[in-house]
Design an enzyme around this catalytic site. Structure first.
Site, short mmCIF file in Angstrom:
data_model
loop_
_atom_site.label_atom_id
_atom_site.label_comp_id
_atom_site.label_asym_id
_atom_site.label_seq_id
_atom_site.Cartn_x
_atom_site.Cartn_y
_atom_site.Cartn_z
N SER A 1 -7.39 -11.66 12.33
CA SER A 1 -6.89 -10.56 11.68
C SER A 1 -5.09 -10.03 12.54
O SER A 1 -5.06 -9.37 12.40
CB SER A 1 -7.23 -9.19 10.95
N THR A 15 -6.66 -6.22 10.53
CA THR A 15 -6.35 -5.33 10.97
C THR A 15 -6.81 -4.67 11.88
O THR A 15 -8.05 -4.50 11.93
CB THR A 15 -5.30 -5.03 10.61
N THR A 73 -1.59 -6.26 13.25
CA THR A 73 -2.28 -7.36 12.46
C THR A 73 -0.89 -8.57 11.77
O THR A 73 0.44 -8.37 11.73
CB THR A 73 -2.36 -7.00 10.66
N ARG A 127 6.37 -12.37 3.01
CA ARG A 127 5.34 -10.18 2.48
C ARG A 127 5.38 -9.67 4.20
O ARG A 127 4.69 -10.14 4.65
CB ARG A 127 4.74 -11.28 2.48
N VAL A 128 5.35 -8.83 3.43
CA VAL A 128 5.34 -7.60 4.65
C VAL A 128 4.07 -6.28 3.91
O VAL A 128 4.82 -6.44 2.58
CB VAL A 128 6.63 -6.84 4.75
N GLY A 129 3.41 -6.13 5.07
CA GLY A 129 2.04 -5.30 3.96
C GLY A 129 2.69 -3.95 4.85
O GLY A 129 3.68 -3.48 4.84
N ASP A 130 1.64 -3.03 4.30
CA ASP A 130 1.74 -1.65 4.64
C ASP A 130 1.30 -1.04 6.62
O ASP A 130 2.31 -0.80 6.62
CB ASP A 130 0.61 -0.56 3.92
N THR A 150 -6.65 -0.07 7.26
CA THR A 150 -6.73 -1.26 7.12
C THR A 150 -7.37 -1.92 5.86
O THR A 150 -7.93 -0.95 4.59
CB THR A 150 -8.32 -2.04 8.47
N GLY A 151 -6.67 -3.11 5.03
CA GLY A 151 -7.14 -3.48 4.02
C GLY A 151 -5.83 -3.69 2.89
O GLY A 151 -4.67 -3.83 3.70
N GLY A 199 -2.98 -4.16 1.91
CA GLY A 199 -1.18 -3.30 1.89
C GLY A 199 -0.49 -2.96 0.42
O GLY A 199 -0.16 -1.85 0.73
N1 ASP Z 1 -3.64 -4.11 5.78
C1 ASP Z 1 -2.80 -5.11 5.99
C2 ASP Z 1 -1.85 -5.68 4.79
O1 ASP Z 1 -1.59 -5.52 3.92
C3 ASP Z 1 -3.71 -6.31 6.41
C4 ASP Z 1 -5.05 -6.08 6.71
O2 ASP Z 1 -5.78 -4.61 6.55
O3 ASP Z 1 -6.53 -6.56 6.10
O4 ASP Z 1 -1.20 -6.91 5.69
#
Ligand code: ASP
Length: 366
Positions: A98, A216, A234, A244-247, A267-268, A270
């Site tokens: 990750s 992450t 991450t 794609r850009v996450g949080d 994490t999780g 985004g």
């Molecule tokens: N938060 C991260 C994202 O959305 C992914 C993750 O933590 O699993 O890119």
């Protein structure tokens, strides 16, 4: 800010609570939102500079990261340098799918990394998004903070910047990550031209990734002066759309520090943090008097309430994972998760260990 919701803080106590440039901020904090909320963080008196409890917290995959960062802080290292050194271990680890090298790729099979850093004492931040071929995006993010007038660089621009600073380019796709991606691609659609291989040709591990795992690492640390910094790094959502850009690289969404209050990182899923600006809001809830645990659970409740129907299970609960790691100025800390059981990593005076997250919903074992 609405003046009726401000409370004064005695000047002497306030100045004892902050360091450096932060002593110049207005002498008010937001009032607690409502009667009856948990005010643990606010009621605990703060230690004097030099006597704050050293703490490093991270997502569960960061046991070694918290240990490394804690030791660096004890030796007098800057809190951000320490956290970045900690997460570099996970970025370098091919077995963590990750983060960094070995991270799962986007839908085209290309690893694209997101990372951000935030330095509490100076309130500076740096980030990179959709960065290819550089295995330590957290280091690049720190250089964006230190050696540019910007906060966020993306894609080709981020790569050019990393190259200019001498970072080595390498293929970040390990054989293991490639096999996981390939199976995901082959088994995605019965009507396309890829054919799912028979079970005997499959590495059994590959199938366990079918449900698009989240990952992450977030890591936050505090030193004896109560200075707090954090970083998140991450490979993002596995098999995401290219670009794609996450949080994680978005300050306020995936991580945030206010050196006078505390930090929050996540994490999780985004997208949920991008839609709810979760981490900055969590820090504001702590400023208002919530403990780290209560602030984190409140954010999770809001996210659950805001979720669209396609992201809910049959009982109306979010069908995704999301966790927060929160550290308050007084040393209180918490990990909180949408779904439990879940755990987070911590190193402090009691050693390095996992602790359970407070959770909104418990998975029932079948
Ligand atoms: N938060 C991260 C994202 O959305 C992914 C993750 O933590 O699993 O890119």
């Amino acid at each position: 800010m609405n003046r009726t919701t401000e409370v004064s803080v005695p000047r002497r106590r306030f100045l004892a609570n902050v360091t450096g440039a932060l002593a110049a901020v207005p002498l008010t904090i937001a009032a607690a939102h409502a009667a009856g909320e948990d005010t643990t963080s606010r009621s605990a008196p703060l230690p004097r500079p030099g006597q704050f409890p050293v703490r490093v917290i991270s997502s569960a995959n960061g046991l070694d990261a918290t240990r490394t960062a804690y030791e660096a802080i004890l030796k007098g290292g800057d809190t951000l340098d320490a956290c970045v050194a900690g997460v570099n271990l996970v970025e370098d680890d091919p077995n963590d799918t990750s983060v960094g090298y070995g991270g799962l790729p986007n839908e085209d099979g290309i690893v694209e990394l997101d990372a951000a850093v935030m330095h509490g004492p100076t309130h500076q931040a740096g980030a990179v998004a959709a960065l290819q071929n550089i295995k330590n995006p957290s280091k690049v993010a720190k250089l964006v903070m230190e050696q540019t007038d910007h906060v966020l660089l993306v894609g080709e621009g981020a790569l050019k910047f990393a190259r200019a600073h001498g970072f080595k380019e390498e293929d970040l796709l390990t054989e293991r990550a490639r096999k996981i991606w390939l199976y995901w691609r082959q088994s995605r659609d019965k009507d396309d031209d890829w054919i799912e291989p028979p079970d005997e040709l499959l590495d059994p591990e590959v199938k366990t990734f079918f449900k698009r795992p989240t990952g992450t690492i977030h890591c936050a640390g505090m030193n004896t002066n109560g200075d707090i910094s954090c970083t998140t790094t991450t490979s993002g959502l596995a098999f995401k759309l290219a670009g794609r850009v996450g949080d994680s690289p978005i300050i306020g969404a995936g991580l945030y520090v206010d050196n006078a209050v505390g930090s929050s990182g996540s994490t999780g899923r985004g997208e949920a943090n991008l839609q709810n600006l979760s981490c900055s809001t969590a820090v504001e809830l702590m400023r208002g008097g919530r403990s780290p645990k209560e602030a984190g659970l409140e954010i999770l409740r809001r996210i659950a309430a805001n979720s669209v129907n396609r992201l809910r299970d049959k009982d109306g609960r979010p069908n995704f994972d999301l966790s927060f790691y929160l550290l308050a100025k007084n040393g209180d800390y918490a990990g909180v998760s949408m779904w439990g059981p879940a755990k987070f990593a911590i190193t402090d005076e009691k050693g390095t260990r996992h602790e359970p997250c407070a959770v909104l919903f418990e998975r029932v074992a079948k």
